[in-house]
Enzyme design. Structure first.
Site: not given
Ligand SMILES: NC(=O)c1ccc[n+]([C@@H]2O[C@H](COP(=O)([O-])OP(=O)(O)OC[C@H]3O[C@@H](n4cnc5c(N)ncnc54)[C@H](O)[C@@H]3O)[C@@H](O)[C@H]2O)c1
Ligand SMILES: [Zn+2]
Length: 538
Positions: A302, A324, A366, A408, A418, A422, A426, A429, A433, A446
Site C-alpha cells: 500500500r 505521475k 520537452e 515543472k 492535473e 497542469r 501538454n 502533445h 501523440h 516521443h
C-alpha cells in the site's frame, strides 16, 4: 472562451542572491544569517528587527498595541519586499512561512533553508519566552511543541533542512553555504515536499540519500537491462554498503514492456526479498523505468517511498518530477496509474554520456516546450545555447535541465493532480501523440513527435489563439537548431489526424488545445474536433 492559465516567469536565478533562513524561535537563524552573509559577501537582514525598525517599536509592543494580525500584515509586507532585494541573507521570523503566499514567494525568490533543533535545545535557548509574545505566560515546552506540530508542513517546504542540535553556528553556516552551491530545486508540497538536484557525479551521494529513505535499511533498485550494466550495477554496489538489505531487478527495456507483467515482476522481486513497509524503491532509468517503479512503489504494501535517478534527458526534465506513475494497457498508453510523488530526484548529468544522441535531442523537445511556457528569458537562453546543446556541452545542458525542472516544479505545485493548470505541459502533445500513434510508436521518438506537435500547436494557435507568424517561425528555428524535426506536413498523415479523435484529453467532440503565442503566453482553449482537423489540413 480563451484562458490564460500561465504567464509564469522563472525567478530562480543562476547565482544565489537571496537566502532565507526559516525555523522555530531559538533555532539560531539570526546568528547563522550573519555568518553566512559574511562568507558569501551578502548582507544579513533580521526580519523581526526590520519590522521593529519600521514600526518603531519592539515586537511585544506591536502585539500589545495592535494585535497579532497587524503584526502578520506588516511581516508579510516586509517579507515581500525582501523577496525582491538582492544580495541578502534573511533570518525569517518563526511564523513567517505560515502564510502560503509569502512562503511560496520566498521559495521562488531564493533558497529557503529550515534550521531544525531538538525541542530540549529550543527550550533552553528561548528561556522563559521573554520578548516572544507567542510564548508569553505559557508552559514554554508545551507551547513550542504545539507550534512545531502546527508548522510542520510549512517548515518542510524548503530547499534544505539542517539539523542544528549540538553544532556550533560556524558548522551550520558551512552547511548552509554547501546548499547554496548545490542549489537544489524544490517541489513544495507540505510534508511531501521533495528536491531535485542536477549536476555531474551526484550519484555518489545516493548511499546516504537512500539510507535516509528507508526506516529498516532495506531497498529495491529497479533498472532495465540496458541501463543496468551502464549505471545501475555500480549504483547498487555503492549503496549496498549503507543498507542492511538490497534487492535488485532488471526489466527488459522499451515502451513495449511498460505493462502490468513488468509491474508484477517488480512486486515479485520485492516480495521474494521479503521487503517490508519500511523499505524504499529506487528507479534508475528512463521514463519507462521511472513510471513503473513509481507505480510499483505506490502500490507495494500500500505504498513505500521512491527515489528517482533518471537516466534519459526526457526523464530528467519531465517524467521523474511530478508524481505521475503508471503503465500501458492494450487500450492505450498510461491508462492505469497512481499519483505518487518521489522523495528525491537525482539528475546526475554523467549518465547522459551513454545516451544515444538521438535520444538526447528528443529530450530537448520537452526542454523547448518548458522554455516556451516559462517565458522569454528561458527561450532566449536556449537560442543562445543551441549550438552548445547540440554539441553536448554539459554546462549548457545542466542549465537547460534546471530550467525545465524548475518550470515543472512550479506547475506541479500549483496543480498537483492535473486540473486545467497542469495541462499547459501538454503543449505539442495533442498532435504529437497522433503522429506517434500513427507511426505505431516506432517511426518517431516521443520528443520528435512533440517537436512536430509544437509546430502544429503554432499552426492552430495562429487560427484559434494569439500566435503570429513570427512566433511560429521562432519556434521552428529553435527546434531545427537543436536538431529536431519540423516538417509537419510530411508527418501529418490522414492516419495521424484520425488519432486526434481518440486523444484521451478529448471531452465530447471538442479538443482542449494548448495554444502558445509569445514565450510565457500559453492559453488553453476548447475547439471542436472538426475545426482542429480543418485548420491543420490547410
Ligand atoms: N510520468 C510522467 O509524468 C511522464 C512524463 C513524460 C513521459 N513519461 C513516460 O516516459 C516514457 C519515455 O521515457 P524515455 O524517453 O526516458 O524512454 P525509455 O525509458 O524507454 O528510455 C529510452 C531508451 O534509452 C535507454 N537508456 C536509458 N538511459 C540510458 C542511458 N543513460 N544510456 C544509454 N541508454 C539509456 C533505455 O534502456 C531505453 O531503451 C514513456 O513511457 C512516457 O509515457 C512519463
Ligand atoms: Zn512528453
Amino acid at each position: 472562451m480563451g484562458r490564460q492559465p500561465w504567464t509564469g516567469s522563472l525567478s530562480q536565478v543562476e547565482v544565489v542572491v537571496r537566502v532565507f533562513l526559516s525555523g522555530p524561535m531559538g533555532s539560531g537563524k539570526s546568528t547563522v544569517a550573519k555568518l553566512v552573509a559574511e562568507r558569501l559577501g551578502l548582507r544579513a537582514v533580521d526580519l523581526d528587527a526590520e519590522i521593529e525598525r519600521r514600526a518603531d517599536k519592539p515586537i511585544p509592543q506591536i502585539f500589545a498595541d495592535e494585535g497579532e494580525r497587524a503584526f502578520r500584515t506588516l511581516e508579510r509586507a516586509v517579507a515581500a519586499e525582501l523577496a525582491q532585494a538582492d544580495g541578502i541573507v534573511v533570518a525569517l521570523g518563526g511564523g513567517t512561512v505560515a502564510h502560503r503566499e509569502t512562503r511560496r514567494a520566498l521559495l521562488r525568490a531564493g533558497l529557503v533553508i529550515t534550521l531544525d533543533a531538538h525541542i530540549d535545545e529550543l527550550v533552553a535557548r528561548v528561556g522563559q519566552g521573554q520578548g516572544r509574545p507567542l510564548l508569553a505566560g505559557a508552559d514554554v515546552r508545551a507551547r513550542l511543541q504545539e507550534v512545531l506540530e502546527e508548522r510542520a508542513g510549512w517548515y518542510a517546504e524548503c530547499h534544505a533542512r539542517i539539523a542544528t542540535s549540538g553544532k556550533p553556528p560556524e558548522q551550520v553556516a558551512s552547511e548552509v553555504e554547501a546548499v547554496c552551491r548545490r542549489r537544489p530545486i524544490v517541489v513544495p508540497l507540505l510534508e511531501r515536499t521533495y528536491r531535485v538536484e542536477v549536476g555531474a557525479g551526484l550519484r555518489n551521494e545516493l548511499p546516504a540519500q537512500l539510507a535516509r529513505l528507508t526506516s529498516t535499511g532495506s531497498a529495491l533498485i529497479v533498472s532495465d537491462q540496458t541501463v543496468g550494466p551502464l549505471w545501475a550495477d555500480a549504483i547498487g554496489h555503492a549503496v549496498s554498503g549503507s543498507l542492511k538489505q538490497l534487492a535488485q531487478v532488471r526489466i527488459p527495456p522499451g515502451e513495449e514492456h511498460k505493462g502490468i507483467r513488468t509491474v508484477e515482476s517488480i512486486w515479485d522481486a520485492a516480495l521474494e526479498a521479503a521487503l517490508d513497509r519500511g523499505s524504499a524503491f529506487l528507479g534508475v532509468g528512463g521514463g519507462v523505468v521511472g513510471d513503473l517503479t513509481g507505480f510499483a512503489a505506490a502500490t507495494f504494501l500500500r505504498g513505500v517511498p521512491v527515489g528517482h535517478v533518471p537516466t534519459t534527458l526526457l526523464a530528467m526534465v519531465d517524467s521523474a518530477v511530478g508524481g505521475k506513475t503508471g503503465f500501458d494497457t492494450r487500450h492505450g498508453k498510461n491508462l492505469v496509474g497512481a499519483f505518487h510523488q518521489p522523495s528525491f530526484v537525482v539528475c546526475d548529468t554523467d549518465v547522459l554520456s551513454t545516451l544515444p544522441p538521438r535520444e538526447v535531442r528528443a529530450g530537448f523537445a520537452e526542454v523547448v516546450k518548458s522554455a516556451w511556457i516559462a517565458g522569454e528569458h528561458a527561450v532566449a537562453a536556449l537560442e543562445r545555447d543551441r549550438a552548445a546543446l547540440l554539441a553536448g556541452d554539459m554546462a549548457a545542458t545542466t542549465a537547460a535541465i534546471r530550467m525545465a525542472v524548475e518550470l515543472k516544479a512550479q506547475v506541479v505545485t500549483e496543480d498537483e493532480r492535473e486540473g486545467d493548470y497542469r495541462a499547459v505541459l501538454n503543449l505539442g502533445h495533442t498532435v504529437g501523440h497522433g503522429i506517434e500513434a500513427a507511426a505505431d510508436y516506432t517511426g518517431f521518438l516521443h520528443g520528435e513527435a512533440v517537436a512536430l506537435g509544437m509546430v502544429a500547436a503554432f499552426r492552430l494557435a495562429r487560427r484559434f489563439g494569439d500566435a503570429t507568424a513570427e512566433h511560429a517561425e521562432r519556434m521552428t528555428r529553435l527546434l531545427a537548431g537543436i536538431g529536431l524535426p519540423t516538417d509537419l506536413d510530411a508527418a501529418l498523415t490522414p492516419k495521424a489526424l484520425s488519432f486526434l479523435g481518440s486523444d484521451k484529453k478529448r471531452r465530447g467532440a471538442s479538443l482542449t488545445l494548448v495554444l502558445p503565442a509569445a514565450p510565457g503566453e500559453v492559453a488553453l482553449r476548447k475547439v471542436p474536433l472538426a475545426d482542429v482537423v480543418a485548420a491543420l489540413s490547410t
